[in-house]
Design a protein around this motif. Structure first.
Motif, PDB file in Angstrom:
ATOM      1  N   ASP A 162       0.820  -1.218   0.000  1.00 54.52           N
ATOM      2  CA  ASP A 162       0.000   0.000   0.000  1.00 54.52           C
ATOM      3  C   ASP A 162       0.846   1.257   0.000  1.00 54.52           C
ATOM      4  OD1 ASP A 162      -2.191  -1.608   0.005  1.00 54.52           O
ATOM      5  OD2 ASP A 162      -3.095  -0.794   1.815  1.00 54.52           O
ATOM      6  N   ALA A 163       2.045   1.186   0.592  1.00 51.68           N
ATOM      7  CA  ALA A 163       2.903   2.367   0.679  1.00 51.68           C
ATOM      8  C   ALA A 163       3.447   2.768  -0.690  1.00 51.68           C
ATOM      9  CB  ALA A 163       4.068   2.094   1.635  1.00 51.68           C
ATOM     10  N   TYR A 164       3.420   1.863  -1.663  1.00 50.31           N
ATOM     11  CA  TYR A 164       3.975   2.136  -2.985  1.00 50.31           C
ATOM     12  C   TYR A 164       2.904   2.329  -4.054  1.00 50.31           C
ATOM     13  CZ  TYR A 164       8.026   0.101  -0.585  1.00 50.31           C
ATOM     14  OH  TYR A 164       9.023  -0.174   0.312  1.00 50.31           O
ATOM     15  N   LEU A 165       1.654   2.064  -3.727  1.00 52.49           N
ATOM     16  CA  LEU A 165       0.581   2.150  -4.712  1.00 52.49           C
ATOM     17  C   LEU A 165      -0.063   3.531  -4.704  1.00 52.49           C
ATOM     18  CD1 LEU A 165      -1.057  -1.358  -4.144  1.00 52.49           C
ATOM     19  CD2 LEU A 165       0.362  -0.627  -6.093  1.00 52.49           C
ATOM     20  N   ASP A 180      -2.623   6.673  -4.431  1.00 57.67           N
ATOM     21  CA  ASP A 180      -3.645   6.935  -3.411  1.00 57.67           C
ATOM     22  C   ASP A 180      -5.069   6.862  -3.952  1.00 57.67           C
ATOM     23  OD1 ASP A 180      -1.722   7.295  -1.453  1.00 57.67           O
ATOM     24  OD2 ASP A 180      -1.527   9.451  -1.872  1.00 57.67           O
ATOM     25  N   ASP A 181      -5.236   6.876  -5.280  1.00 58.59           N
ATOM     26  CA  ASP A 181      -6.593   6.853  -5.836  1.00 58.59           C
ATOM     27  C   ASP A 181      -7.163   5.441  -5.974  1.00 58.59           C
ATOM     28  OD1 ASP A 181      -4.911   5.982  -7.807  1.00 58.59           O
ATOM     29  OD2 ASP A 181      -5.666   7.319  -9.376  1.00 58.59           O
ATOM     30  N   ILE A 182      -6.450   4.441  -5.530  1.00 59.18           N
ATOM     31  CA  ILE A 182      -6.968   3.065  -5.585  1.00 59.18           C
ATOM     32  C   ILE A 182      -8.079   2.917  -4.543  1.00 59.18           C
ATOM     33  CG2 ILE A 182      -6.393   0.633  -5.164  1.00 59.18           C
ATOM     34  CD1 ILE A 182      -3.645   1.164  -6.259  1.00 59.18           C
ATOM     35  N   PRO A 183      -9.216   2.322  -4.921  1.00 57.73           N
ATOM     36  CA  PRO A 183     -10.308   2.119  -3.944  1.00 57.73           C
ATOM     37  C   PRO A 183      -9.823   1.314  -2.745  1.00 57.73           C
ATOM     38  CG  PRO A 183     -11.050   1.670  -6.183  1.00 57.73           C
ATOM     39  CD  PRO A 183      -9.564   1.847  -6.264  1.00 57.73           C
ATOM     40  N   LYS A 184     -10.477   1.556  -1.606  1.00 53.66           N
ATOM     41  CA  LYS A 184     -10.048   0.903  -0.367  1.00 53.66           C
ATOM     42  C   LYS A 184     -11.149   0.000   0.181  1.00 53.66           C
ATOM     43  CE  LYS A 184      -6.855   4.608   0.960  1.00 53.66           C
ATOM     44  NZ  LYS A 184      -6.465   5.568   2.010  1.00 53.66           N
TER      45      LYS A 184
END
Length: 306
Positions: free
Chosen positions: A51-54, A56-60
């Protein structure tokens, strides 16, 4: 102040005992001559999650984690991130080391004498951007004589950079394979988590393959041919060994499983009355007296007998 950073509390106590304890603090030991000894609990830092490298607009998910998507794979960090372990004790000890480093003029890496021991202290120094000269304390035992010898021969920590990098390479290889392949197989499979690991997956394969062989084992009769011989009234037994072109052997070329070939071979060999020794070798061996029983030895012997 000179600061020793050991890999574990037991090693720190052994070092402090030889340096001379003058007081104790929360997470460290004060010693004579302005020396302080502190310790880690193994690795206090760990690799950051994907998650630290992906983006921020990826759904959670409901738990606030970024969802797994095939289009985000593979994940290749350009700048690797380390985070403090979540355990309360690890975070507290990391904070103690950070405060001690601010007052230290010299640091001694007292990690265990291996790749991981080198890395786990070095990564703490990197985490706090320590700029002090760093020495290396290297012993393979924690008895008083070994500790004193190590203290008398502190080396330059930079000489062990190769071991640090080897441990870091292993750690990053584990991360790249585990994180990427676990996500890829899980997304492709669709039946729950499929964990893949650099070590666990080939190990599991070997166990599964062996289990399959055992469950599907089919007994196959084979012949073992021996001959009772004698030389000047001294009897001995010779065992037949197949040649490189011998027919009727199993897939491994060890056992004679073609019984017809074996019977013909026995019939032919039984007609021979003499044999020629092509080579012989005699070895003189020394056997030490057995050691006294340890608790484990007693348990093993008792299990065999009772």
């Amino acid at each position: 102040m000179k600061l020793f950073i050991a890999e574990k509390p037991s090693v720190a106590k052994a070092i402090a005992a030889e340096l001379g304890v003058s007081g104790r603090g929360d997470g460290f030991i004060n010693c004579r001559n302005d020396v302080v000894v502190t310790w880690c609990f193994g690795h206090l830092l760990e690799q950051a999650e994907p998650d630290a490298y992906l983006p921020d607009d990826i759904p959670k998910t409901k738990k606030g984690r970024k969802i797994w998507r095939m289009q985000d794979l593979p994940i290749f960090p350009q700048h690797w991130l380390m985070e403090a372990k979540s355990e309360r004790g690890a975070k507290k000890q990391l904070s103690v080391i950070g405060k001690l480093l601010k007052s230290a003029a010299t640091v001694v890496n007292a990690g265990d004498p291996d790749r991981e021991g080198q890395l786990l202290v070095d990564e703490v120094l990197e985490h706090f951007r320590a700029r002090q000269p760093v020495e290396r304390f290297w012993v393979s035992a924690v008895d008083p004589a070994s500790i004193r010898k190590g203290l008398a021969k502190l080396g330059d920590n930079r000489s062990y950079a190769g071991m640090r990098d080897a441990a870091r390479g292993r750690s990053r290889a584990d991360w790249l394979l585990g994180m990427n392949l676990s996500r890829a197989y899980t997304l492709a499979g669709g039946d729950g988590l499929l964990a893949v690991g650099r070590v666990q997956t080939p190990t599991l394969f070997m166990v599964a393959r062996r289990d399959y062989v055992v469950r599907n084992f089919t007994p196959v009769p084979y012949l073992s041919i021996t001959a009772d011989l004698a030389k000047e009234t001294v009897p001995f037994t010779a065992r037949w060994k197949p040649g490189p072109d011998q027919k009727g052997l199993d897939e491994e070329g060890r056992l004679l499983i073609d019984l017809d070939v074996g019977r013909a071979l026995v019939e032919r060999l039984s007609k021979e009355k003499t044999a020629t020794v092509l080579s012989a070798e005699t070895k003189r061996r020394k056997a030490n007296p057995p050691k006294a029983y340890s608790l484990a030895d007693i348990q093993i012997e008792a299990s065999k007998r009772f």
